[in-house]
Motif scaffolding. Structure first.
Motif, PDB file in Angstrom:
ATOM      1  N   GLU A  36      42.173  53.507  50.842  1.00  0.00           N
ATOM      2  CA  GLU A  36      41.475  55.128  51.181  1.00  0.00           C
ATOM      3  C   GLU A  36      42.176  56.026  50.635  1.00  0.00           C
ATOM      4  N   VAL A  37      42.048  57.194  50.524  1.00  0.00           N
ATOM      5  CA  VAL A  37      42.028  58.707  50.103  1.00  0.00           C
ATOM      6  C   VAL A  37      42.608  58.885  51.676  1.00  0.00           C
ATOM      7  N   ARG A  38      44.170  59.551  51.379  1.00  0.00           N
ATOM      8  CA  ARG A  38      44.139  60.269  51.854  1.00  0.00           C
ATOM      9  C   ARG A  38      44.204  61.649  51.789  1.00  0.00           C
ATOM     10  N   ILE A  39      43.385  62.793  53.439  1.00  0.00           N
ATOM     11  CA  ILE A  39      43.204  63.666  52.607  1.00  0.00           C
ATOM     12  C   ILE A  39      44.590  65.121  52.713  1.00  0.00           C
ATOM     13  N   SER A  40      45.469  64.342  53.050  1.00  0.00           N
ATOM     14  CA  SER A  40      46.408  65.387  53.023  1.00  0.00           C
ATOM     15  C   SER A  40      47.228  65.664  51.341  1.00  0.00           C
ATOM     16  N   ALA A  41      47.194  64.065  50.724  1.00  0.00           N
ATOM     17  CA  ALA A  41      47.522  64.156  49.672  1.00  0.00           C
ATOM     18  C   ALA A  41      46.985  65.167  48.476  1.00  0.00           C
ATOM     19  N   ILE A  42      48.108  65.174  47.250  1.00  0.00           N
ATOM     20  CA  ILE A  42      47.020  65.946  46.492  1.00  0.00           C
ATOM     21  C   ILE A  42      46.654  65.491  45.513  1.00  0.00           C
ATOM     22  N   PRO A  43      45.569  66.274  44.872  1.00  0.00           N
ATOM     23  CA  PRO A  43      44.562  64.819  44.002  1.00  0.00           C
ATOM     24  C   PRO A  43      45.314  65.136  42.825  1.00  0.00           C
ATOM     25  N   SER A  44      44.731  64.337  42.063  1.00  0.00           N
ATOM     26  CA  SER A  44      44.492  64.177  40.724  1.00  0.00           C
ATOM     27  C   SER A  44      43.579  64.000  39.949  1.00  0.00           C
ATOM     28  N   TYR A  45      43.045  65.099  39.179  1.00  0.00           N
ATOM     29  CA  TYR A  45      42.117  64.994  39.000  1.00  0.00           C
ATOM     30  C   TYR A  45      42.228  64.336  36.955  1.00  0.00           C
ATOM     31  N   THR A  46      42.342  63.505  36.784  1.00  0.00           N
ATOM     32  CA  THR A  46      41.734  62.671  36.186  1.00  0.00           C
ATOM     33  C   THR A  46      41.394  61.852  36.183  1.00  0.00           C
ATOM     34  N   THR A  47      41.244  60.901  35.230  1.00  0.00           N
ATOM     35  CA  THR A  47      39.938  59.083  34.940  1.00  0.00           C
ATOM     36  C   THR A  47      40.267  58.670  36.034  1.00  0.00           C
ATOM     37  N   VAL A  48      39.760  57.825  36.580  1.00  0.00           N
ATOM     38  CA  VAL A  48      40.415  56.972  37.945  1.00  0.00           C
ATOM     39  C   VAL A  48      39.692  55.696  36.970  1.00  0.00           C
ATOM     40  N   HIS A  49      40.084  54.883  36.338  1.00  0.00           N
ATOM     41  CA  HIS A  49      39.317  53.867  35.384  1.00  0.00           C
ATOM     42  C   HIS A  49      38.974  52.027  36.786  1.00  0.00           C
ATOM     43  N   PRO A  50      37.560  51.636  35.770  1.00  0.00           N
ATOM     44  CA  PRO A  50      37.356  50.769  37.122  1.00  0.00           C
ATOM     45  C   PRO A  50      38.470  50.150  37.745  1.00  0.00           C
ATOM     46  N   SER A  51      37.648  49.257  38.579  1.00  0.00           N
ATOM     47  CA  SER A  51      38.952  47.958  38.890  1.00  0.00           C
ATOM     48  C   SER A  51      37.625  47.194  39.293  1.00  0.00           C
ATOM     49  N   LEU A  52      37.345  45.016  38.621  1.00  0.00           N
ATOM     50  CA  LEU A  52      36.319  45.039  38.781  1.00  0.00           C
ATOM     51  C   LEU A  52      36.424  44.650  40.080  1.00  0.00           C
ATOM     52  N   PRO A  53      37.404  43.544  40.591  1.00  0.00           N
ATOM     53  CA  PRO A  53      37.376  43.425  42.598  1.00  0.00           C
ATOM     54  C   PRO A  53      36.570  43.927  43.168  1.00  0.00           C
ATOM     55  N   ALA A  54      37.100  45.058  43.328  1.00  0.00           N
ATOM     56  CA  ALA A  54      36.879  46.588  44.300  1.00  0.00           C
ATOM     57  C   ALA A  54      35.024  46.766  43.316  1.00  0.00           C
ATOM     58  N   THR A  55      35.143  46.899  42.479  1.00  0.00           N
ATOM     59  CA  THR A  55      33.839  46.770  42.339  1.00  0.00           C
ATOM     60  C   THR A  55      32.607  46.068  42.929  1.00  0.00           C
ATOM     61  N   ARG A  56      32.986  44.919  42.645  1.00  0.00           N
ATOM     62  CA  ARG A  56      31.789  43.506  42.976  1.00  0.00           C
ATOM     63  C   ARG A  56      31.990  43.459  44.666  1.00  0.00           C
ATOM     64  N   ALA A  57      32.485  44.029  45.406  1.00  0.00           N
ATOM     65  CA  ALA A  57      32.695  44.266  46.950  1.00  0.00           C
ATOM     66  C   ALA A  57      31.656  44.981  47.511  1.00  0.00           C
ATOM     67  N   GLU A  58      31.199  43.813  48.428  1.00  0.00           N
ATOM     68  CA  GLU A  58      29.630  43.812  49.271  1.00  0.00           C
ATOM     69  C   GLU A  58      28.791  43.805  47.896  1.00  0.00           C
ATOM     70  N   THR A  59      28.428  43.435  47.350  1.00  0.00           N
ATOM     71  CA  THR A  59      27.371  42.935  46.116  1.00  0.00           C
ATOM     72  C   THR A  59      27.077  41.773  46.491  1.00  0.00           C
ATOM     73  N   LEU A  60      25.689  42.065  46.085  1.00  0.00           N
ATOM     74  CA  LEU A  60      24.310  40.863  45.806  1.00  0.00           C
ATOM     75  C   LEU A  60      24.990  39.395  45.778  1.00  0.00           C
ATOM     76  N   SER A  61      25.147  38.499  46.159  1.00  0.00           N
ATOM     77  CA  SER A  61      26.430  37.291  45.781  1.00  0.00           C
ATOM     78  C   SER A  61      24.725  36.304  45.159  1.00  0.00           C
ATOM     79  N   GLU A  62      24.399  35.900  46.510  1.00  0.00           N
ATOM     80  CA  GLU A  62      23.388  34.626  46.057  1.00  0.00           C
ATOM     81  C   GLU A  62      21.956  35.089  46.856  1.00  0.00           C
TER      82      GLU A  62
END
Length: 1007
Positions: A497-523
């Motif tokens: 999760e994001v902490r709203i008090s944190a100083i953000p980074s304005y750079t490209t955030v690359h994908p994560s396969l396990p996270a991207t698959r979270a709660e996708t249809l599997s069957e």
């Protein structure tokens, strides 16, 4: 219009899904946004998105068919995206919509003073526009009380198999971009074309809307007419969706965003009506920190970061929810429950619904107005301020609702029989709401408790059908909605999760396969017990489009989102049946054939004189481009291999698609830079001319056996239809200095083209490879200006040629009446030439008194006009345009139609209509009153009264299903169906012994 509003119109609300260099003035409701994914990222091998759909029901009215289905789109599974009415990832296909993207200000903008500011009233200024006149216009007329814009909004439509975009044009008409010739009708003089604010107030509470006098004209209704003459009406106050910026409601326009399909009138004047409920209120709030820093100005900020509460942005949304579809044959009702704790989740997971505290003022990215969200919270909301922030926040949350579909109930008007589809969901504290099952049930409606205790319709008796069940990948789950999940730069879940008090980074955030698959249809588990399991992988690319869209560069990487990599099919005993594997490359182990569009841009800058403005956004900046339906990654070559249960290859297919780079025919499909700009630099965020309609086209299919030997190849070459490009403008105002009442303005603009052609197959070459050699056949195609096939020429493998040419109503002056009704697709003449001989088939059309077209005669001629034959001639039709007396080969045939002209009852050969009506009665009376529900094997008196005539009788049950056929010799066949109305048996019953003799039986299985 006051100066304050004009500047506020250029407010920038940047989000990960709707980020762009210019302001985001509106967004769609979750249901429409998710449906839009099917246009932006089409289901195909090219995108890696699998075709996952559950057919529910076909609405049939006469010859018209409207399918209803539940469809899943993999790219809709994003943590910041809200679920539609079927839960995360699923969409209901039932009807259609027109939605728009507002560019600059909304096109129809006009205030109480009668001064119009939007493109609708100033489009003619684009006629003959030059770079110099555009530059002056952008500099002088983008501000002030009488400002105007020359930037068209983009309207996108999707309904009943048709899709595309349209724009208001410089000639006061509408330019449509679609593979079908769609006519747009909008009548500003009609009382329903526009609506004013007084009518708007019948739906909305406008107290506290400070700029309402500046907003007094809104698009209300559109009609789209398809090439067959069917009319589709959209909108009306009770079928239109609206949006307004959540934190800027006092001084922002309430924008009509989507017009839902409300009525279909078929070419034979049958009507299907759609009704909606507009009581729900939703919001889409996202945490998108931004950075704004100015240099060399009167006053420079000391704190350029906009995070914490100042980092929230979003919209208040007013959806229209489908409640019923009414046809001449049936009523289809949609029942919903309110998503449990929808508003409460905003309340518990984010304090962003409301705050009192000062110090949260923020600088809109492009506007000169300081924004105070604390003053905006009650506008367009049926609530007030309470003693505590918490109580106020809870009151606002209680006003937010989201409808989730529980049941679709279908009631036949003739029989009263019913059938329902039920939708059950997963919803708990650790997962998003997701579709769990779809169950079919027949019976009589009653009331029982629904999934969460609501009183909902249910059948008291009837039969259950086995259900579809769905499972999802929960090896990781997303934080619940509104808890600010981490996302990659494409908007997909990235873990944590994001902490709203944190100083953000304005750079490209690359994908994560396990996270991207979270709660996708599997069957999917089918009603038969079999199942299909899906495996996904990240998008990979080996090329990327340059930031200025001028070149394709060699670069390797992964982009956000998923593609299907494997599909496994199992039987009801859980034994593997077959596997399909997908390789997104030229060879199974080769590099990716994927090409990525430019990576998201997180930082831009503007310079005016000695002043510089630097803008950054975690959501990124994207370019405002018309007609841009392009996935993040498209694949030029995809291999689909089929394996048996033992893992042995059964062969594979190789698909090649057009992409940004040079295709297999040596043609590039890259975009083009803008033609003119008043600004210098900023190439990465500048508008451009999109060639997206050329990309993703199937160029070839190659079929290989299990040994990798090529057996067949089908190559498809495409060409453009002759439709000229439309010059399109984009303008915006950038405020460099933020010192109150002393600011520096930089107005910038671009000119680019919107391409309006369709990209259709020009030739297809099919080659079969055998041990004795290769054998090819080919076909070439050409099209007319109405986007209809005008000619096809076939060259066979033995060298013979066959050509076919088509003519339509637009080719004949005598068919102007058909063109006026936009009935342009019927073939009037088909000319076939082969081996030097020509055959011409001609279809003559007439219309009934109510302008229903019908074929009145078909003739065939050979050798020019020397030999001509009348194949049939229609002497009479009924009120629905159905033939009732037809002359064929000198013999008269009579037809009786039932169910309001939808089903054929009698086919009587060797009789005139007058003779038949003297015996049977008037066709119109029989058709409406005698539905022939009962069976009478061979004993009907009419057959013996009209001894010289031959009867073929069709009988139906009250659900309009063919129940029996009685043949001229008196024999009969009966038909039996299952609960899904699929044919199960054909059999003969002996009328003397009642003994049943089965002719055919049909079983259905799911692959």
């Amino acid at each position: 219009m006051n100066r304050k509003l004009i500047l506020y119109m250029f407010l920038s609300v940047i989000t990960d899904a709707f980020a762009q260099v210019g302001p985001v003035n509106n967004i769609q409701t979750p249901e429409i946004a998710n449906l839009g994914m099917f246009g932006t990222i089409p289901v195909s091998h090219y995108t890696g998105i699998p075709d996952i759909s559950v057919p529910l029901y076909d609405i049939k009215v006469g010859d018209y068919v409207l399918p209803v289905s539940a469809n899943y789109h993999l790219a809709s599974v994003k943590p910041e995206g809200q679920s539609g009415i079927l839960g995360m990832g699923w969409n209901l296909m039932a009807g259609g919509y027109i939605t728009r993207t507002v560019n600059c200000v909304y096109d129809e903008l006009c205030g109480d003073d009668g001064i119009p500011h939007g493109f609708f009233s100033h489009s003619s200024k684009m006629k003959g526009i030059t770079n110099e006149s555009f530059a002056q216009m952008t500099k002088d007329r983008l501000r002030g009380n009488d400002f105007f814009e020359v930037v068209p909004d983009e309207f996108s439509f999707s309904f009943c198999g048709y899709s595309g975009n349209f724009y208001y044009n410089e000639n006061g008409g509408w330019t449509v971009i679609s593979d079908h010739d769609i006519k747009v009708e909008f009548n500003p003089a009609d009382g329903d074309g526009f609506i004013n604010r007084s009518r708007l107030k019948t739906r909305f509470k406008t107290t506290g809307w400070d700029v309402q006098s500046d907003n007094n004209r809104f698009f209300n209704k559109f009609t789209l007419v398809t090439p067959d003459g069917c009319r589709y009406e959209f909108g009306g106050l009770d079928a239109t969706e609206f949006s307004i910026p959540y934190y800027a409601r006092k001084n922002s326009p309430l924008v009509p965003t989507t017009w839902r399909l409300r009525k279909i009138t078929t070419a034979d004047k049958r009507v299907i009506e759609f009704k909606y409920d507009t009581s729900a209120v939703m919001c889409d709030i996202r945490y998108v920190p931004q950075y704004r820093m100015q240099y060399g100005t009167v006053q420079e900020q000391t704190n350029p970061e906009q995070n914490g509460w100042r980092g929230f942005t979003g919209f208040l949304l007013f959806p229209a929810c489908l409640t019923s579809i009414e046809t001449p044959n049936e009523t289809i009702d949609f029942t919903y429950f309110k998503e449990r704790n929808y508003g409460d989740r905003f309340y518990r997971n984010s304090k962003a619904l409301y705050w009192q505290a000062t110090g949260t003022l923020r600088w809109p990215t492009y506007s000169s107005n300081m924004e105070d969200p604390a003053l905006q919270f009650f506008v367009f909301m049926d609530t007030r301020q309470y003693e505590s922030e918490n109580a106020t926040r809870k009151a606002i949350a209680d006003n937010l609702t989201h409808n989730v579909l529980h049941r679709i109930a279908i009631t036949n008007k003739f029989s009263g029989n019913g059938r329902s589809f039920y939708f059950e969901y997963i919803e708990n504290s650790s997962e998003r709401i997701k579709l769990l099952s779809i169950l079919t049930r027949t019976g009589v409606p009653a009331l029982i408790k629904g999934q969460w205790g609501y009183e909902l319709p249910e059948e008291t008796s009837g039969d259950d059908m086995p259900a579809y069940h769905f499972t999802y990948d929960i090896s990781q789950t997303m934080p619940y909605r509104y808890s600010m999940a981490n996302t990659d730069s494409w908007g997909y879940y990235n873990g944590g999760e994001v902490r709203i008090s944190a100083i953000p980074s304005y750079t490209t955030v690359h994908p994560s396969l396990p996270a991207t698959r979270a709660e996708t249809l599997s069957e999917i588990i089918y009603p038969t017990g079999g199942r299909t399991a899906f495996t996904y992988s990240l998008h990979e690319y080996s090329k990327i489009v340059s930031a200025d869209h001028s070149a394709v560069m060699k670069t390797y990487g992964c982009a956000g989102g998923l593609r299907v990599s494997e599909i496994n099919n199992y039987d009801e005993g859980n034994s593997l049946i077959s596997t399909k594997k997908y390789y997104y490359s030229e060879t199974k182990n080769g590099e990716s054939s994927g090409i990525s569009k430019p990576l998201p841009v997180h930082s831009v800058s503007y310079t005016a004189g000695s002043a510089t403005l630097v803008l950054k956004s975690t959501g990124g900046f994207q370019t405002p481009v018309t007609n841009q339906n392009t996935p993040d990654v498209g694949y030029s070559c995809v291999i689909e291999e089929t394996l048996d249960a033992g893992g042995n290859s059964l062969g594979y297919k190789k698909y090649r698609y057009s992409n940004y780079d040079m295709d297999i025919f040596g043609i590039s499909h890259n975009d083009e830079k803008y033609s003119y700009s008043t600004a210098s630099g900023g190439e990465a965020i500048a508008p451009y001319t999109s060639h997206s309609q050329e990309r993703g086209k199937l160029l070839s299919e190659e079929f290989y056996d299990s040994n990798g030997v090529l057996k067949r190849k089908k190559a498809i070459r495409y060409g453009r239809t002759p439709h000229a490009a439309m010059k399109t403008a984009y303008q915006q105002e950038v405020i460099i200095n933020y010192y109150p009442y002393d600011f520096m303005t930089c107005s910038v603009g671009w000119l680019a083209n919107t391409l309006t052609f369709s990209y259709f197959p020009a030739s297809v070459r099919d080659t079969v490879y055998t041990e004795s050699g290769a054998y090819s056949s080919s076909t070439t195609y050409s099209y007319n200006y109405d986007r209809l096939l005008s000619a096809e020429t076939m060259l066979t493998s033995n060298g013979t040629t066959r050509s076919v040419r088509y003519k339509y109503p637009s080719d004949y002056a005598g068919y102007d009446w058909m063109r006026q009704l936009h009935i342009i697709s019927p073939v009037i003449e088909k000319r076939t030439e082969e081996n030097g001989a020509a055959t011409v088939e001609t279809f003559d059309y007439q219309a009934t008194d109510s302008q229903i077209p019908y074929i009145s005669r078909k003739t065939t001629s050979w050798g020019g006009t020397k030999t001509m034959k009348t194949d049939f001639k229609v002497n009479a039709v009924n009120a629905y345009g159905k033939p009732t007396e037809v002359e064929t080969d000198g013999c008269l045939n009579v037809y009786y139609w039932g169910f309001h002209g939808q089903k054929l009852f009698y086919e009587i050969k060797n009789a005139s209509l007058a003779e038949a009506e003297a015996c049977l009665g008037k066709e119109a009376v029989v058709s409406e009153n005698d539905m022939r529900y009962g069976l009478d094997y061979g004993g009907i008196d009419e057959r013996y009264t009209m001894k010289s005539s031959i009867f073929h009788i069709y009988m139906y049950d009250m659900d309009m299903r063919l129940y029996a056929e009685v043949f001229p010799d008196g024999s009969a066949i009966q038909y039996k169906y299952d609960m899904l109305e699929r044919l199960r048996e054909k059999y003969i019953v002996n009328p003397y012994t009642d003994r049943k003799q089965v002719l055919n039986q049909y079983d259905y299985h799911y692959k």
